[in-house]
Design a protein around this motif. Structure first.
Motif, mmCIF file in Angstrom:
data_model
loop_
_atom_site.group_PDB
_atom_site.id
_atom_site.type_symbol
_atom_site.label_atom_id
_atom_site.label_comp_id
_atom_site.label_asym_id
_atom_site.label_seq_id
_atom_site.Cartn_x
_atom_site.Cartn_y
_atom_site.Cartn_z
ATOM 1 N N LEU A 31 44.704 62.412 22.347
ATOM 2 C CA LEU A 31 44.451 61.163 21.629
ATOM 3 C C LEU A 31 44.914 60.021 22.512
ATOM 4 C CD1 LEU A 31 43.715 59.487 19.110
ATOM 5 C CD2 LEU A 31 46.059 59.895 18.279
ATOM 6 N N GLY A 32 44.010 59.123 22.868
ATOM 7 C CA GLY A 32 44.344 58.035 23.778
ATOM 8 C C GLY A 32 44.130 56.672 23.158
ATOM 9 N N VAL A 33 44.979 55.736 23.532
ATOM 10 C CA VAL A 33 44.848 54.332 23.142
ATOM 11 C C VAL A 33 45.035 53.489 24.395
ATOM 12 C CG1 VAL A 33 45.721 52.452 21.723
ATOM 13 C CG2 VAL A 33 45.739 54.785 20.825
ATOM 14 N N LYS A 34 44.111 52.570 24.654
ATOM 15 C CA LYS A 34 44.180 51.687 25.813
ATOM 16 C C LYS A 34 43.991 50.250 25.350
ATOM 17 C CE LYS A 34 41.441 52.732 29.275
ATOM 18 N NZ LYS A 34 40.192 52.746 30.084
ATOM 19 N N LEU A 35 44.788 49.332 25.899
ATOM 20 C CA LEU A 35 44.725 47.923 25.517
ATOM 21 C C LEU A 35 44.609 47.064 26.770
ATOM 22 C CD1 LEU A 35 44.984 45.722 23.286
ATOM 23 C CD2 LEU A 35 47.456 45.746 23.753
ATOM 24 N N LYS A 36 43.574 46.245 26.819
ATOM 25 C CA LYS A 36 43.444 45.291 27.922
ATOM 26 C C LYS A 36 44.411 44.144 27.682
ATOM 27 C CE LYS A 36 39.811 42.541 28.214
ATOM 28 N NZ LYS A 36 38.438 42.065 28.486
ATOM 29 N N VAL A 37 45.233 43.836 28.696
ATOM 30 C CA VAL A 37 46.263 42.805 28.517
ATOM 31 C C VAL A 37 46.028 41.579 29.388
ATOM 32 C CG1 VAL A 37 48.021 44.458 27.787
ATOM 33 C CG2 VAL A 37 47.774 43.935 30.218
ATOM 34 N N ALA A 38 45.184 41.670 30.413
ATOM 35 C CA ALA A 38 44.953 40.506 31.272
ATOM 36 C C ALA A 38 43.690 40.717 32.084
ATOM 37 C CB ALA A 38 46.138 40.268 32.207
ATOM 38 N N GLY A 39 43.045 39.599 32.449
ATOM 39 C CA GLY A 39 41.924 39.636 33.369
ATOM 40 C C GLY A 39 40.637 40.157 32.764
ATOM 41 N N SER A 67 37.410 36.062 41.821
ATOM 42 C CA SER A 67 38.799 35.719 42.104
ATOM 43 C C SER A 67 39.555 36.992 42.454
ATOM 44 C CB SER A 67 39.440 35.034 40.888
ATOM 45 O OG SER A 67 39.718 35.980 39.870
ATOM 46 N N TRP A 68 40.853 36.861 42.758
ATOM 47 C CA TRP A 68 41.662 38.025 43.099
ATOM 48 C C TRP A 68 42.322 38.643 41.872
ATOM 49 C CZ3 TRP A 68 41.473 40.581 47.519
ATOM 50 C CH2 TRP A 68 40.944 39.932 48.638
ATOM 51 N N MET A 69 42.078 38.088 40.707
ATOM 52 C CA MET A 69 42.708 38.589 39.491
ATOM 53 C C MET A 69 42.040 39.879 39.033
ATOM 54 S SD MET A 69 45.001 38.239 37.197
ATOM 55 C CE MET A 69 45.373 38.919 35.567
ATOM 56 N N PRO A 70 42.773 40.991 38.949
ATOM 57 C CA PRO A 70 42.183 42.238 38.431
ATOM 58 C C PRO A 70 42.235 42.270 36.910
ATOM 59 C CG PRO A 70 44.438 42.654 39.066
ATOM 60 C CD PRO A 70 44.181 41.200 39.383
ATOM 61 N N GLN A 71 41.508 43.178 36.330
ATOM 62 C CA GLN A 71 41.676 43.481 34.909
ATOM 63 C C GLN A 71 42.818 44.479 34.791
ATOM 64 O OE1 GLN A 71 38.156 43.951 32.509
ATOM 65 N NE2 GLN A 71 39.062 45.629 31.339
ATOM 66 N N VAL A 84 49.652 52.333 33.296
ATOM 67 C CA VAL A 84 49.150 50.977 33.479
ATOM 68 C C VAL A 84 48.108 51.026 34.589
ATOM 69 C CG1 VAL A 84 51.076 50.430 35.029
ATOM 70 C CG2 VAL A 84 49.746 48.578 33.999
ATOM 71 N N SER A 85 46.963 50.402 34.350
ATOM 72 C CA SER A 85 45.860 50.416 35.310
ATOM 73 C C SER A 85 45.460 48.994 35.668
ATOM 74 C CB SER A 85 44.632 51.139 34.736
ATOM 75 O OG SER A 85 44.883 52.504 34.519
ATOM 76 N N ALA A 86 45.091 48.803 36.928
ATOM 77 C CA ALA A 86 44.546 47.528 37.401
ATOM 78 C C ALA A 86 43.220 47.811 38.100
ATOM 79 C CB ALA A 86 45.520 46.852 38.364
ATOM 80 N N THR A 87 42.159 47.162 37.633
ATOM 81 C CA THR A 87 40.820 47.375 38.173
ATOM 82 C C THR A 87 40.288 46.066 38.728
ATOM 83 O OG1 THR A 87 40.363 49.117 36.554
ATOM 84 C CG2 THR A 87 38.474 48.136 37.662
ATOM 85 N N LYS A 88 39.860 46.074 39.977
ATOM 86 C CA LYS A 88 39.299 44.893 40.610
ATOM 87 C C LYS A 88 37.859 45.166 41.031
ATOM 88 C CE LYS A 88 38.740 40.939 42.277
ATOM 89 N NZ LYS A 88 38.427 39.920 41.259
#
Length: 309
Positions: free
Chosen positions: A123-131, A139-143, A176-180
């Motif tokens: 069971l997974g829960v993911k929340l986008k917090v920025a970008g 820009s250089w800002m990742p999601q 925590v994941s960062a995607t660019k």
């Protein structure tokens, strides 16, 4: 397994029949595919993207089935994911692992049944917090997203082996994941840090008794994808793993028989339209319980199909 499959199908149908499901919101492949744990991303690791075709103000649903085979093992996965407002993702996956080679441990006094399979629910829960991967592509800002995966294993006749190792049948991963996305260069980069004490992603339980490692540790996961054209991408993934059982195996005369290696793949993903995608990958899982598989590196192929609305 049949009850689980029915529940997934009913959930997906119910959501789409009761709500106006998104079906055109995102660019092809920018929502990723379904990972083996159910979250959107690559086949082996989650990305910061929110799955399905839902964008801001929309609800979405996706479903997937996949199969991986290596020299000694196979893994079937199926699951659904729901997305809300392109910010929150909830996923549910069932993994069905063919653990037949583990009967080799019967010589140590266990009684693992022939053809034994290990089943794990995630069971997974993911929340986008920025970008925003698409809107911030210039820009250089990742999601950035944070996630949690609650895992529960039904080990069947292998349960006494887990007890001997001191491995639990439930565990929780945090990541925590960062995607660019560099849209102009058709390039996507993702980095994930996962806090986990899972052995082989949880299929061999969680943690270990002394002198093994029972507490969780942070391990990295990396993905890169290149868009050959709008409906076709190629890429690679690397997923490091904790090595909780190694010291336990060494202390009990098994040498490197419980060694755990990183997982890697090379993949191609094709989206013939916005609602479907197919992923084919060459996978290298390293040594999986090398003490019962003649120390062979487990490599093979992975195939996954997804529908999304």
């Amino acid at each position: 397994m049949n009850h689980f499959r029915t529940a997934l199908l009913v959930s997906a149908v119910s959501l789409c029949s009761g709500l106006a499901c998104a079906d055109t919101g995102k660019l092809l492949l920018t929502g990723g595919v379904s990972s083996i744990d159910g979250a959107a991303g690559g086949g082996l690791t989650p990305w910061a993207v929110i799955g399905t075709n839902a964008t801001e103000g929309e609800l979405g649903v996706s479903a997937h089935v996949s199969r991986a085979t290596t020299q000694d093992y196979s893994l079937n996965t199926m699951g659904v994911a729901f997305a809300f407002n392109d910010r929150l993702e909830i996923s549910l996956a069932r993994q069905d692992f063919d653990a037949s080679p583990v009967t080799g441990l019967n010589g140590l006094g266990f009684a693992v049944q022939n053809g034994q399979r290990v089943k794990m629910d995630v069971l997974g829960v993911k929340l986008k917090v920025a970008g925003d991967a698409v809107l911030d592509s210039d820009s250089w800002m990742p999601q950035i997203a944070v996630g949690v995966e609650q895992k529960s294993v039904d080990a069947g006749s292998i349960k006494p082996v887990l007890d001997f190792l001191g491995a639990k049948t439930t565990g929780t991963d945090f990541y925590v994941s960062a995607t660019k996305l560099f849209l102009g260069q058709s390039l996507l980069l993702n980095g994930t840090l996962r806090y986990t004490n899972a052995n082989q992603n949880g299929l061999v339980g969680f943690g270990s008794k002394a002198p093994g490692t029972n507490e969780g540790s942070w391990v990295p996961e990396v993905s890169v994808a290149y868009l050959l054209r709008k409906d076709l991408a190629i890429g690679a993934e690397y997923r490091a793993k904790p090595n909780n059982l190694r010291a336990m195996g060494q202390a009990n005369g098994l040498g490197e028989g419980l060694q755990e290696d990183a997982w890697k793949d090379l993949f191609v993903a094709w989206a013939p339209n916005k609602n479907t995608s197919i992923t084919l990958a060459y996978v290298d899982l390293g040594r999986v319980l090398p003490g019962v598989t003649a120390n062979r590196s487990q490599s093979g192929f992975y195939l996954s199909a997804q529908v999304a609305f």
